[in-house]
Write a protein that holds these residues in place. Structure first.
Motif, mmCIF file in Angstrom:
data_model
loop_
_atom_site.group_PDB
_atom_site.id
_atom_site.type_symbol
_atom_site.label_atom_id
_atom_site.label_comp_id
_atom_site.label_asym_id
_atom_site.label_seq_id
_atom_site.Cartn_x
_atom_site.Cartn_y
_atom_site.Cartn_z
ATOM 1 N N GLU A 6 0.792 -1.338 0.048
ATOM 2 C CA GLU A 6 -0.031 0.106 0.060
ATOM 3 C C GLU A 6 0.780 1.106 0.050
ATOM 4 O O GLU A 6 2.065 1.110 0.377
ATOM 5 C CB GLU A 6 -0.826 0.020 1.206
ATOM 6 C CG GLU A 6 -1.965 -0.978 1.191
ATOM 7 C CD GLU A 6 -1.202 -2.249 2.397
ATOM 8 O OE1 GLU A 6 -2.175 -2.927 2.790
ATOM 9 O OE2 GLU A 6 -0.033 -2.017 2.511
ATOM 10 N N CYS A 22 -2.609 0.379 -4.014
ATOM 11 C CA CYS A 22 -2.247 -1.258 -3.393
ATOM 12 C C CYS A 22 -1.734 -1.655 -4.560
ATOM 13 O O CYS A 22 -2.550 -2.381 -5.560
ATOM 14 C CB CYS A 22 -3.515 -2.057 -3.024
ATOM 15 S SG CYS A 22 -3.040 -3.673 -2.386
ATOM 16 N N TRP A 36 -10.334 -3.216 1.115
ATOM 17 C CA TRP A 36 -9.579 -2.376 1.980
ATOM 18 C C TRP A 36 -10.268 -2.530 3.242
ATOM 19 O O TRP A 36 -11.525 -2.523 3.323
ATOM 20 C CB TRP A 36 -9.924 -0.930 1.405
ATOM 21 C CG TRP A 36 -8.957 -0.545 0.239
ATOM 22 C CD1 TRP A 36 -9.300 -0.789 -0.963
ATOM 23 C CD2 TRP A 36 -7.476 -0.415 0.333
ATOM 24 N NE1 TRP A 36 -8.372 -0.381 -1.818
ATOM 25 C CE2 TRP A 36 -7.125 0.079 -1.153
ATOM 26 C CE3 TRP A 36 -6.664 0.032 1.167
ATOM 27 C CZ2 TRP A 36 -5.886 0.366 -1.444
ATOM 28 C CZ3 TRP A 36 -5.324 0.446 1.046
ATOM 29 C CH2 TRP A 36 -5.037 0.558 -0.357
ATOM 30 N N SER A 50 -14.868 -3.215 -1.149
ATOM 31 C CA SER A 50 -14.185 -4.459 -1.752
ATOM 32 C C SER A 50 -14.993 -4.455 -3.053
ATOM 33 O O SER A 50 -15.709 -3.694 -3.344
ATOM 34 C CB SER A 50 -14.934 -5.671 -0.911
ATOM 35 O OG SER A 50 -16.235 -5.882 -1.011
ATOM 36 N N ILE A 70 -13.608 2.540 -4.334
ATOM 37 C CA ILE A 70 -12.820 1.366 -4.693
ATOM 38 C C ILE A 70 -12.618 1.248 -6.171
ATOM 39 O O ILE A 70 -13.779 1.168 -6.888
ATOM 40 C CB ILE A 70 -12.865 0.144 -3.885
ATOM 41 C CG1 ILE A 70 -11.800 -0.801 -3.990
ATOM 42 C CG2 ILE A 70 -14.343 -0.395 -4.225
ATOM 43 C CD1 ILE A 70 -11.972 -2.071 -3.311
ATOM 44 N N ARG A 72 -10.091 -0.535 -9.566
ATOM 45 C CA ARG A 72 -8.941 -1.507 -9.946
ATOM 46 C C ARG A 72 -8.350 -1.178 -11.277
ATOM 47 O O ARG A 72 -9.270 -0.804 -12.178
ATOM 48 C CB ARG A 72 -9.299 -2.989 -9.785
ATOM 49 C CG ARG A 72 -10.242 -3.751 -10.588
ATOM 50 C CD ARG A 72 -10.748 -4.866 -10.051
ATOM 51 N NE ARG A 72 -9.865 -5.799 -9.427
ATOM 52 C CZ ARG A 72 -9.985 -7.023 -8.982
ATOM 53 N NH1 ARG A 72 -11.054 -7.169 -8.452
ATOM 54 N NH2 ARG A 72 -9.102 -7.925 -8.746
ATOM 55 N N CYS A 96 -4.815 -3.283 2.340
ATOM 56 C CA CYS A 96 -5.581 -3.889 1.447
ATOM 57 C C CYS A 96 -5.239 -5.356 1.558
ATOM 58 O O CYS A 96 -4.177 -5.907 2.172
ATOM 59 C CB CYS A 96 -5.120 -3.180 0.008
ATOM 60 S SG CYS A 96 -3.535 -3.853 -0.665
#
Length: 124
Positions: A6, A22, A36, A50, A70, A72, A96
């Motif tokens: 992180e 992360c 997280w 999540s 959140i 990605r 994370c």
């Protein structure tokens, strides 16, 4: 096995924003459900957010009132936590974590891999 690191924590005034990152190595994060969590001094580690590996479905702790997001980035093998309108009660170490399953991601017991954490301090 995946390793998680992180970054992005720090000191911020109330009302400010931070973005935590992360970064993963060892395996691609697309094979994991990601979450997280945070832990304040003297308190239990609690769920923050999540994101499922399939469909990118996200979940959040109700107490956050929509202030955190959140996300990605598969190309960068990184998961982010955008935190807005920060409050002093958000002060904690943020972790994370990666889960081999894609359900029950609000439960820290589902996660096999954890980062070392990054400190977030919000001053009033």
């Amino acid at each position: 096995q995946v390793q998680l690191v992180e970054s992005g924590g720090g000191l911020v005034q109330a009302g400010g924003s931070l973005r935590l990152s992360c970064a993963a190595s060892g395996r691609t994060l697309s094979t994991y459900g990601m979450g997280w969590f945070r832990q304040a001094p003297g308190k239990e580690r609690e769920f923050v957010a999540s994101i499922r590996r399939r469909g990118g479905i996200t979940y959040y702790a109700v107490s956050l009132e929509g202030r955190f997001t959140i996300s990605r980035d598969h190309a960068k093998n990184t998961v982010y936590l955008q935190m807005n309108s920060l409050k002093p009660e958000d002060t904690a170490v943020y972790y994370c974590a990666a889960a081999s399953v894609d359900y029950g991601l609000g439960d820290r017991a589902q996660y096999a891999y954890w980062g070392q954490g990054t400190q977030v301090t919000v001053s009033s």
